[in-house]
Scaffold this motif. Structure first.
Motif, PDB file in Angstrom:
ATOM      1  N   ARG A  18       0.843  -1.214   0.000  1.00 21.87           N
ATOM      2  CA  ARG A  18       0.000   0.000   0.000  1.00 21.87           C
ATOM      3  C   ARG A  18       0.867   1.249   0.000  1.00 21.87           C
ATOM      4  O   ARG A  18       0.542   2.248  -0.666  1.00 21.87           O
ATOM      5  CB  ARG A  18      -0.925  -0.015   1.205  1.00 21.87           C
ATOM      6  N   ARG A  33       2.090   1.799  -3.499  1.00 23.45           N
ATOM      7  CA  ARG A  33       1.008   2.223  -4.388  1.00 23.45           C
ATOM      8  C   ARG A  33       0.703   3.707  -4.201  1.00 23.45           C
ATOM      9  O   ARG A  33       0.469   4.432  -5.175  1.00 23.45           O
ATOM     10  CB  ARG A  33      -0.243   1.395  -4.127  1.00 23.45           C
ATOM     11  N   ASP A  56       3.408   5.683  -5.868  1.00 23.19           N
ATOM     12  CA  ASP A  56       3.188   5.728  -7.307  1.00 23.19           C
ATOM     13  C   ASP A  56       2.080   6.710  -7.667  1.00 23.19           C
ATOM     14  O   ASP A  56       2.173   7.451  -8.655  1.00 23.19           O
ATOM     15  CB  ASP A  56       2.828   4.337  -7.827  1.00 23.19           C
ATOM     16  N   THR A  57       1.030   6.706  -6.878  1.00 20.63           N
ATOM     17  CA  THR A  57      -0.083   7.613  -7.151  1.00 20.63           C
ATOM     18  C   THR A  57       0.330   9.065  -6.992  1.00 20.63           C
ATOM     19  O   THR A  57      -0.127   9.939  -7.738  1.00 20.63           O
ATOM     20  CB  THR A  57      -1.254   7.304  -6.192  1.00 20.63           C
ATOM     21  N   PRO A  64      -1.441   4.370 -11.203  1.00 21.78           N
ATOM     22  CA  PRO A  64      -0.366   5.246 -10.758  1.00 21.78           C
ATOM     23  C   PRO A  64       0.187   6.069 -11.906  1.00 21.78           C
ATOM     24  O   PRO A  64       0.208   5.629 -13.061  1.00 21.78           O
ATOM     25  CB  PRO A  64       0.672   4.268 -10.201  1.00 21.78           C
ATOM     26  N   GLN A  79      -6.285   6.081   1.213  1.00 20.66           N
ATOM     27  CA  GLN A  79      -6.307   4.756   0.607  1.00 20.66           C
ATOM     28  C   GLN A  79      -6.934   3.731   1.551  1.00 20.66           C
ATOM     29  O   GLN A  79      -7.727   2.883   1.131  1.00 20.66           O
ATOM     30  CB  GLN A  79      -4.880   4.334   0.245  1.00 20.66           C
TER      31      GLN A  79
END
Length: 664
Positions: free
Chosen positions: A392, A395, A398-399, A491, A535
């Protein structure tokens, strides 16, 4: 057994207070009947010719209509009070066939105290014991009373058809306490069945429970305006009666407790003093086990199936560590109270499932909710939790458009997610003379974080300079303090400009006054914490939506016909009843995710293994020994952006942050 003076005084005080409660009920009934009585007088006066005239006729009609309305309202209130389901503690009932020794011990204790024996025994995930009346029809048919139940001391004989209260025992007591200690602790509780069987006290308690249940019924949400108005009136009447009974009810319960305590003094009084120490110790161990060990498993969709066994292990570990608890370990050679059960493992599993449902809200639908044994806990819970959190974390990076470092891009075999990426992103440079936590000085004076000197002084983060568009490759994009990831969840590519709606490549200062959860960390740390919180919220909302339209699966205990939570006392709509902890702050979430990433790197690059500490929960093991000093190093990175202590800690243990880790 003859009652002492203190017992008699307590019983008399309880009965007098019970009569005071019943007088409140009688006054309410008298107020409801008063208009009808006046109407009867007026009607009789008109029929006999003593009250002639149009004025009396009008009065007779008006009072008669009011009397009918008041009687209808009173009948409706009385019906709701009588039929409303009183609150009951969710428990696991122990059948007499599955615990004959336990029932025999309780009945022998009741015979010695000369009080009625409890009608049934149930377990609850709490460190307390009490008597609970379950004679209401909504709670199911009560067990048949024994023919040998004695008469109530100082009162009337107990009716043959009336059921005694249910004895509710905290499950940690059965596994931690010895048989003699449990008997001593239960003596004052069982002694309370004597005063509870008195007709006046029983009637007063039924009246108070009915009023409380009626208030709960009236508080339910309703869309119909007429129903809302009727429920508002019902709630007002019931609360008025409860206010009138509050003081008398409290004094009645104190009198019952005083009488029970006085009666129980002749049974194991000396042992009870020592056993009370075990009550406090069991409470501390149970709370620690739920918050540090069980809660991480529940969050992963796994519920430990032997929580009561875990209490014994946790308290034994506490006895080993704490000098004050050393003497408690010597008790373990005596017979434990759980030996009074025929199948303690099945009962422990049922109570463990009930605990998960009460404190976490499970079980959730789908295959992700299943029991886990303590032997499987390190691999099934600790390892999965760390790798899930680490995945997580990457992620969200990346986002937010965080690029991989140059070392990751060039070194062979480092294509996967690495800890170095996290460290480099959260590190606050300190080479500039005016650098401060959360403000990276990568350029000249007046250069804002996330910009280069070529942008010129005063250039806002994420904007182009006056002489033309900025080259995105000149600086690594940094997140804003309040990120908004793309709606499709994909992402952003490394080094690419952020799409519309995504965070601009900037390193703007955090504003703790806008969000207290993000205080106490750096600018980039606050942005990353906000992204992780968002998230997690999306994942929880998606899980709730997925489970809303699917029926809960049958539990293993129910499928096998073993003991389970009492269905008549269960309400899935109110779960969780007792959440263990408030929502975590953004800084706590960020700290947990960075710790998980460090642990994953330690397991994949340094040979560490996941472990379980009975008092502290998931732990990282090196050669079977628990790793120390990890938490302060992570906090240094989160709060000040200084990776030095963490890098030094990893160097000593041989952890390589540039190596990729395996995620889930």
């Amino acid at each position: 057994m003859t009652g002492t003076g203190g017992e008699e005084m307590g019983a008399q005080a309880a009965r007098s207070r019970a009569l005071a409660v019943l007088r409140v009920r009688s006054r309410a009934l008298a107020v409801a009947l008063l208009p009808a009585a006046v109407a009867v007088v007026l009607l009789v006066g008109g029929a006999t010719g003593r009250l002639p005239g149009t004025g009396w006729d009008a009065a007779r009609w008006a009072v008669s209509v009011v009397a009918v309305l008041v009687l209808l309202a009173a009948a409706a209130v009385a019906l709701v009070v009588a039929r409303a389901r009183p609150a009951a503690t969710p428990t696991v009932t122990i059948a007499e066939e599955s615990a004959p020794d336990l029932y025999r011990m309780v009945r022998d204790l009741a015979d010695r105290l000369d009080v009625p024996a409890p009608s049934a025994i149930a377990l609850t995930p709490d460190c307390d014991s009490w008597l609970e009346d379950r004679t209401h029809p909504a709670h199911g048919p009560p067990p048949a009373p024994r023919r040998t139940d004695p008469a109530v001391p100082g009162g009337h004989a107990r009716p043959r058809g009336a059921a005694a209260p249910v004895l509710v025992i905290g499950s940690p007591f059965l596994w931690w306490m010895r048989v003699g200690e449990l008997r001593a602790v239960l003596a004052p509780v069982v002694a309370g069945t004597g005063p509870s069987a008195h007709p006046d006290i029983a009637a007063a308690r039924r009246f108070i429970r009915g009023l409380d249940a009626a208030v709960a019924v009236a508080s339910a949400d309703r869309r119909n305006p007429l129903s809302r108005a009727a429920c508002a009136g019902l709630a007002r009447v019931c609360r008025l009666l409860l206010r009138g009974c509050r003081v008398h009810a409290a004094q009645m319960e104190r009198g019952v407790a005083s009488a029970a305590a006085e009666r129980a003094q002749a049974v194991d009084y000396g042992l009870r003093i020592a056993a009370q120490e075990q009550v406090g110790l069991a409470y501390a161990g149970w709370d620690r086990l739920l918050t540090r060990v069980a809660l991480p498993a529940w969050r992963m969709g796994r519920w430990p199936s032997r929580l009561d066994v875990g209490v014994v292990a946790a308290l034994t570990e506490l006895s080993r560590r704490d000098r004050l608890a050393e003497g408690f370990a010597s008790r373990l050679g005596e017979r434990p109270a759980c030996d009074l059960l025929e199948e303690p493992g099945a009962m422990d599993e049922a109570v463990s499932l009930l605990t998960a449902r009460l404190f976490h809200g499970g079980p959730e639908t789908g295959p992700d909710w299943s029991p886990v044994d303590w032997d499987e806990y390190p691999e099934e819970v600790v390892d999965r939790t760390w790798r899930t959190d680490a995945a997580r974390l990457h992620r969200v990076l990346d986002t937010l458009g965080v690029r991989r470092t140059a070392e990751e891009d060039t070194a062979p075999g480092t294509e996967g997610p690495t800890l170095a990426r996290v460290l480099d992103h959260l590190t606050v440079p300190t080479d500039g003379p005016g650098a401060a936590p959360g403000m990276a000085s990568t350029g000249g004076p007046g250069t804002l974080p996330g910009t280069t000197p070529a942008d010129g002084p005063g250039t806002l983060p994420g904007t182009a300079p006056a002489d033309g568009p900025r080259d995105p490759s000149r600086t690594a994009p940094a997140p804003q303090a309040t990120p908004h990831p793309p709606t499709d969840g994909a992402p952003a590519p490394d080094g690419a400009p952020a799409p519309d709606g995504a965070p601009a490549p900037a390193d703007t200062p955090a504003h703790p006054e806008d969000d207290d959860d993000l205080g106490g960390t750096t600018t980039r740390g606050a942005a990353l914490a906000a992204g992780l919180s968002a998230q997690l919220a999306r994942e929880e909302a998606a899980a709730q939506r997925a489970g809303a339209g699917t029926a809960a699966p049958a539990t293993p205990a129910a499928t096998a016909g073993a003991a389970g939570p009492d269905a008549a006392l269960w309400d899935d709509g109110a779960l969780p009843l007792l959440p263990l902890q408030p929502p975590r702050s953004g800084r706590e979430i960020l700290t947990a995710h960075i710790t998980a990433m460090v642990c994953c790197a330690a397991m994949d690059t340094a040979g560490a293994t996941p472990g379980l500490d009975w008092l502290d929960g998931p732990s990282l093991l090196f050669d079977g020994a628990r790793a120390a000093d990890l938490a302060p190093s992570v906090l240094s990175l989160v709060e000040t952006g200084d990776p030095g202590p963490l890098r030094h800690w990893m160097t000593e243990l041989g952890i390589r942050p540039e190596k990729p880790v395996r995620l889930v």
